[in-house]
Motif scaffolding. Structure first.
Motif, PDB file in Angstrom:
ATOM      1  N   THR A  23      15.195  72.540  35.265  1.00 52.82           N
ATOM      2  CA  THR A  23      15.394  71.893  36.552  1.00 52.82           C
ATOM      3  C   THR A  23      15.682  72.981  37.584  1.00 52.82           C
ATOM      4  O   THR A  23      15.877  74.147  37.232  1.00 52.82           O
ATOM      5  N   THR A  24      15.745  72.591  38.832  1.00 52.63           N
ATOM      6  CA  THR A  24      16.080  73.554  39.882  1.00 52.63           C
ATOM      7  C   THR A  24      17.484  74.112  39.658  1.00 52.63           C
ATOM      8  O   THR A  24      17.734  75.289  39.905  1.00 52.63           O
ATOM      9  N   GLU A  25      18.393  73.288  39.151  1.00 54.28           N
ATOM     10  CA  GLU A  25      19.754  73.763  38.862  1.00 54.28           C
ATOM     11  C   GLU A  25      19.733  74.831  37.765  1.00 54.28           C
ATOM     12  O   GLU A  25      20.509  75.783  37.819  1.00 54.28           O
ATOM     13  N   ASP A  26      18.853  74.669  36.773  1.00 53.86           N
ATOM     14  CA  ASP A  26      18.719  75.689  35.729  1.00 53.86           C
ATOM     15  C   ASP A  26      18.230  77.004  36.322  1.00 53.86           C
ATOM     16  O   ASP A  26      18.722  78.074  35.969  1.00 53.86           O
ATOM     17  N   ILE A  27      17.266  76.917  37.229  1.00 55.09           N
ATOM     18  CA  ILE A  27      16.739  78.122  37.871  1.00 55.09           C
ATOM     19  C   ILE A  27      17.836  78.795  38.683  1.00 55.09           C
ATOM     20  O   ILE A  27      17.988  80.021  38.647  1.00 55.09           O
ATOM     21  N   LEU A  28      18.629  78.014  39.401  1.00 53.75           N
ATOM     22  CA  LEU A  28      19.739  78.584  40.170  1.00 53.75           C
ATOM     23  C   LEU A  28      20.763  79.238  39.242  1.00 53.75           C
ATOM     24  O   LEU A  28      21.310  80.304  39.561  1.00 53.75           O
ATOM     25  N   ALA A  29      21.031  78.628  38.087  1.00 50.91           N
ATOM     26  CA  ALA A  29      21.977  79.208  37.119  1.00 50.91           C
ATOM     27  C   ALA A  29      21.435  80.513  36.550  1.00 50.91           C
ATOM     28  O   ALA A  29      22.197  81.460  36.316  1.00 50.91           O
ATOM     29  N   ILE A  30      20.125  80.586  36.348  1.00 46.21           N
ATOM     30  CA  ILE A  30      19.508  81.814  35.839  1.00 46.21           C
ATOM     31  C   ILE A  30      19.638  82.926  36.875  1.00 46.21           C
ATOM     32  O   ILE A  30      19.987  84.058  36.544  1.00 46.21           O
ATOM     33  N   PHE A  31      19.376  82.612  38.133  1.00 43.11           N
ATOM     34  CA  PHE A  31      19.552  83.612  39.188  1.00 43.11           C
ATOM     35  C   PHE A  31      21.026  84.017  39.308  1.00 43.11           C
ATOM     36  O   PHE A  31      21.329  85.180  39.581  1.00 43.11           O
ATOM     37  N   ALA A  32      21.934  83.090  39.101  1.00 45.31           N
ATOM     38  CA  ALA A  32      23.362  83.396  39.197  1.00 45.31           C
ATOM     39  C   ALA A  32      23.791  84.384  38.108  1.00 45.31           C
ATOM     40  O   ALA A  32      24.745  85.139  38.304  1.00 45.31           O
ATOM     41  N   GLU A  33      23.086  84.391  36.970  1.00 46.82           N
ATOM     42  CA  GLU A  33      23.401  85.347  35.897  1.00 46.82           C
ATOM     43  C   GLU A  33      23.266  86.797  36.367  1.00 46.82           C
ATOM     44  O   GLU A  33      23.934  87.675  35.856  1.00 46.82           O
ATOM     45  N   VAL A  34      22.380  87.040  37.320  1.00 45.69           N
ATOM     46  CA  VAL A  34      22.181  88.394  37.844  1.00 45.69           C
ATOM     47  C   VAL A  34      22.730  88.528  39.256  1.00 45.69           C
ATOM     48  O   VAL A  34      22.353  89.431  39.999  1.00 45.69           O
ATOM     49  N   GLU A  35      23.622  87.599  39.614  1.00 44.35           N
ATOM     50  CA  GLU A  35      24.318  87.606  40.897  1.00 44.35           C
ATOM     51  C   GLU A  35      23.373  87.599  42.095  1.00 44.35           C
ATOM     52  O   GLU A  35      23.554  88.319  43.070  1.00 44.35           O
ATOM     53  N   LEU A  36      22.349  86.763  41.993  1.00 49.07           N
ATOM     54  CA  LEU A  36      21.425  86.523  43.095  1.00 49.07           C
ATOM     55  C   LEU A  36      21.505  85.030  43.376  1.00 49.07           C
ATOM     56  O   LEU A  36      21.408  84.223  42.455  1.00 49.07           O
ATOM     57  N   TYR A  37      21.725  84.659  44.625  1.00 50.26           N
ATOM     58  CA  TYR A  37      22.009  83.271  44.947  1.00 50.26           C
ATOM     59  C   TYR A  37      21.051  82.715  45.998  1.00 50.26           C
ATOM     60  O   TYR A  37      21.429  82.515  47.153  1.00 50.26           O
ATOM     61  N   PRO A  38      19.789  82.416  45.599  1.00 51.24           N
ATOM     62  CA  PRO A  38      18.889  81.760  46.556  1.00 51.24           C
ATOM     63  C   PRO A  38      19.298  80.294  46.727  1.00 51.24           C
ATOM     64  O   PRO A  38      19.977  79.728  45.876  1.00 51.24           O
ATOM     65  N   SER A  39      18.880  79.696  47.820  1.00 49.32           N
ATOM     66  CA  SER A  39      19.205  78.282  48.046  1.00 49.32           C
ATOM     67  C   SER A  39      18.207  77.391  47.302  1.00 49.32           C
ATOM     68  O   SER A  39      17.156  77.850  46.859  1.00 49.32           O
ATOM     69  N   LYS A  40      18.554  76.112  47.187  1.00 47.35           N
ATOM     70  CA  LYS A  40      17.633  75.152  46.569  1.00 47.35           C
ATOM     71  C   LYS A  40      16.337  75.072  47.364  1.00 47.35           C
ATOM     72  O   LYS A  40      15.257  74.935  46.792  1.00 47.35           O
ATOM     73  N   GLY A  41      16.458  75.147  48.669  1.00 48.84           N
ATOM     74  CA  GLY A  41      15.272  75.107  49.524  1.00 48.84           C
ATOM     75  C   GLY A  41      14.348  76.285  49.280  1.00 48.84           C
ATOM     76  O   GLY A  41      13.117  76.145  49.311  1.00 48.84           O
ATOM     77  N   GLU A  42      14.940  77.444  49.045  1.00 51.18           N
ATOM     78  CA  GLU A  42      14.133  78.637  48.774  1.00 51.18           C
ATOM     79  C   GLU A  42      13.404  78.507  47.431  1.00 51.18           C
ATOM     80  O   GLU A  42      12.236  78.856  47.315  1.00 51.18           O
ATOM     81  N   ILE A  43      14.097  77.979  46.432  1.00 54.38           N
ATOM     82  CA  ILE A  43      13.468  77.745  45.133  1.00 54.38           C
ATOM     83  C   ILE A  43      12.332  76.735  45.298  1.00 54.38           C
ATOM     84  O   ILE A  43      11.235  76.920  44.747  1.00 54.38           O
ATOM     85  N   GLY A  44      12.572  75.685  46.057  1.00 56.16           N
ATOM     86  CA  GLY A  44      11.530  74.697  46.327  1.00 56.16           C
ATOM     87  C   GLY A  44      10.328  75.304  47.029  1.00 56.16           C
ATOM     88  O   GLY A  44       9.182  74.946  46.752  1.00 56.16           O
ATOM     89  N   ALA A  45      10.576  76.244  47.933  1.00 58.09           N
ATOM     90  CA  ALA A  45       9.486  76.925  48.641  1.00 58.09           C
ATOM     91  C   ALA A  45       8.667  77.779  47.681  1.00 58.09           C
ATOM     92  O   ALA A  45       7.445  77.886  47.821  1.00 58.09           O
ATOM     93  N   PHE A  46       9.312  78.391  46.684  1.00 54.59           N
ATOM     94  CA  PHE A  46       8.594  79.177  45.678  1.00 54.59           C
ATOM     95  C   PHE A  46       7.710  78.277  44.814  1.00 54.59           C
ATOM     96  O   PHE A  46       6.655  78.691  44.359  1.00 54.59           O
ATOM     97  N   LEU A  47       8.165  77.044  44.586  1.00 54.42           N
ATOM     98  CA  LEU A  47       7.453  76.138  43.682  1.00 54.42           C
ATOM     99  C   LEU A  47       6.358  75.325  44.378  1.00 54.42           C
ATOM    100  O   LEU A  47       5.614  74.616  43.721  1.00 54.42           O
ATOM    101  N   ARG A  48       6.259  75.432  45.688  1.00 61.05           N
ATOM    102  CA  ARG A  48       5.239  74.685  46.424  1.00 61.05           C
ATOM    103  C   ARG A  48       3.852  75.283  46.208  1.00 61.05           C
ATOM    104  O   ARG A  48       3.710  76.431  45.838  1.00 61.05           O
ATOM    105  N   LYS A  49       2.861  74.467  46.505  1.00 69.41           N
ATOM    106  CA  LYS A  49       1.472  74.895  46.405  1.00 69.41           C
ATOM    107  C   LYS A  49       1.157  75.817  47.581  1.00 69.41           C
ATOM    108  O   LYS A  49       1.597  75.572  48.709  1.00 69.41           O
ATOM    109  N   GLU A  50       0.393  76.867  47.307  1.00 70.28           N
ATOM    110  CA  GLU A  50       0.028  77.790  48.370  1.00 70.28           C
ATOM    111  C   GLU A  50      -0.762  77.046  49.440  1.00 70.28           C
ATOM    112  O   GLU A  50      -1.625  76.239  49.138  1.00 70.28           O
ATOM    113  N   GLY A  51      -0.430  77.297  50.686  1.00 73.77           N
ATOM    114  CA  GLY A  51      -1.094  76.618  51.788  1.00 73.77           C
ATOM    115  C   GLY A  51      -0.247  75.513  52.388  1.00 73.77           C
ATOM    116  O   GLY A  51      -0.494  75.076  53.505  1.00 73.77           O
ATOM    117  N   GLN A  52       0.755  75.033  51.640  1.00 75.40           N
ATOM    118  CA  GLN A  52       1.645  74.035  52.211  1.00 75.40           C
ATOM    119  C   GLN A  52       2.542  74.690  53.260  1.00 75.40           C
ATOM    120  O   GLN A  52       2.777  75.901  53.223  1.00 75.40           O
TER     121      GLN A  52
END
Length: 170
Positions: free
Chosen positions: A115-144
């Motif tokens: 889930t997005t929360e899992d992805i945020l927890a994975i980033f938190a393991e390396v002390e990087l804290y992107p927002s949920k919106g940023e993760i959502g932007a990475f997961l969007r289709k190119e061109g959106q």
């Protein structure tokens, strides 16, 4: 960071054995031998200008081959879909992949049932804290409208965090 680096880091992060690696390539309809798989993961020591070493592998992986591996990884982890026809029945167009890091993040999310929360927890393991919106932007289709390319820094940290996260979970 090239596709060989991504494959090597991913293999370490999710503890993928040689047999599973070869099976994922087969399921992705790009069969490789054990020797070819090893060549994809073996660096050649080359010295360049200023004694800087460059990441050169015995067998380079292009974006289409890496995408086929990721498709096979999904099938290996989750099994084939029951309600959809197999890819052998439906020919697919070969399209150019510009943002392989975004594709890698999307397909890992599917393969590992994250889930997005899992992805945020994975980033938190390396002390990087992107927002949920940023993760959502990475997961969007190119061109959106809100699509954002995932850079190598994020992908390196994500794969490093995934390795830490998986070892901590066990």
């Amino acid at each position: 960071m090239n596709n060989n680096d991504r494959l090597l880091r991913l293999r370490y992060a999710i503890d993928l054995k040689d047999a599973d690696l070869i099976k994922a390539f087969e399921l992705g309809e790009h069969p490789v031998t054990k020797e070819e798989a090893r060549a994809m993961l073996t660096k050649i020591q080359e010295k360049h200008e200023g004694n800087a070493e460059k990441n050169v592998y015995e067998k380079a992986i292009n974006n289409q081959v890496f995408d086929a591996f990721l498709n096979g990884l999904i099938l290996l982890a989750r099994g084939p879909q029951k309600d959809k026809p197999t890819t052998a029945d439906t020919p697919q167009k070969s399209k150019e992949i510009k943002h392989i890091n975004n594709v890698l993040l999307k397909k890992l999310k599917i393969a590992l049932s994250m889930t997005t929360e899992d992805i945020l927890a994975i980033f938190a393991e390396v002390e990087l804290y992107p927002s949920k919106g940023e993760i959502g932007a990475f997961l969007r289709k190119e061109g959106q409208r809100n699509f954002k390319p995932c850079g190598d820094k994020y992908m390196r940290n994500f794969l490093k965090g995934l390795g830490i996260y998986n070892r901590r979970k066990v």
